[in-house]
Design a protein around this motif. Sequence first.
Motif, PDB file in Angstrom:
ATOM      1  N   ARG A   1       0.556  -1.111   0.078  1.00 18.66           N
ATOM      2  CA  ARG A   1      -0.011  -0.061   0.010  1.00 18.66           C
ATOM      3  C   ARG A   1       1.110   1.202  -0.209  1.00 18.66           C
TER       4      ARG A   1
ATOM      5  N   ASP B   1       0.150   8.846  -5.911  1.00 20.93           N
ATOM      6  CA  ASP B   1       0.252  10.622  -5.525  1.00 20.93           C
ATOM      7  C   ASP B   1       1.280  11.385  -6.213  1.00 20.93           C
TER       8      ASP B   1
ATOM      9  N   GLU C   1       0.385   3.976  -2.820  1.00 20.17           N
ATOM     10  CA  GLU C   1       0.051   5.323  -2.514  1.00 20.17           C
ATOM     11  C   GLU C   1       1.074   6.359  -3.080  1.00 20.17           C
TER      12      GLU C   1
END
Length: 284
Positions: free
Chosen positions: A47, A55, A51
């Motif tokens: 994760r 991002d 992310e």
Amino acid sequence: MPTIDTVKKAGARFYVNDARPNVTVPGVTSIVGMLPKQDFLGPWQARQAAELAVDSFGYLRDMAERDRAGAVRYIAGAARRYTEVRSKLGSRAHDVFERLMNGEEVDYVHPDIVNHVEHFRQFLAAVNPELVRAEDVAWSYEHEYAGSFDAILRIWVQVDAKGRVTVTPDRSGTPILVMVDYKTSKSTYTDVALQLAAYRYADVIIDPEGNEVPMPDIDSAAVLHITDEEWSFKGVRADRSVFDYFLTLRKTFRWVREDSKDVIGKALASSKGRMVTGTQRRGK
């Protein structure tokens, strides 16, 4: 005066006592690291990488066009970098906690740990502990391990008829010695009991100058959990039964790092050499 040094070998920390230069023992946290990794660790690492990729999509796209391998390494290192940041925060906080516990005035606090320090001050007011030892090394000659513990505190408590313990900050209750570990992670985990049991049942305490004294009789153990949002002081069962589990991990550490190295012998036969049968030998 002999002192204690630490060295890293293949990812594990070892302690060296200058008074015994040929004796190197593994650190408590490295031994506890023999536990199976938590089930959440793999998904959490994935994760973190995902992310970062989402991002920083534009930045990573440009990076990948110039250096694809570098972009892959950058994404893969997301969890490691997060852990390093948290480790630095924890080190900063521990340093200030130790100073405050020793009665020092702390004029400057890093912005990242302002709330942590305020929560530690609240703990001092709410519990009113007496510092006995801090940041010394617990050393076991019998079981060959060592580790730096956060603090041994004397606190005062009352125990009611149902066995419920209440801290008495006015020190009106019964004094007990508590082995304490500070945690600044988001959660507390059960392996802290193994750490505290290892410290509690070590043979001696060695201070930074190399002075050695027997480990005192510890009555209990606790973890002081401090985050940016809150703090709590929790009792931890770190008794002899928990210590036995730690000793099992100590044996596992020895197996992984030492004894397993020579259990597989040289090939008695293999496809690399032509096998000679008994009939062939007798026919010569």
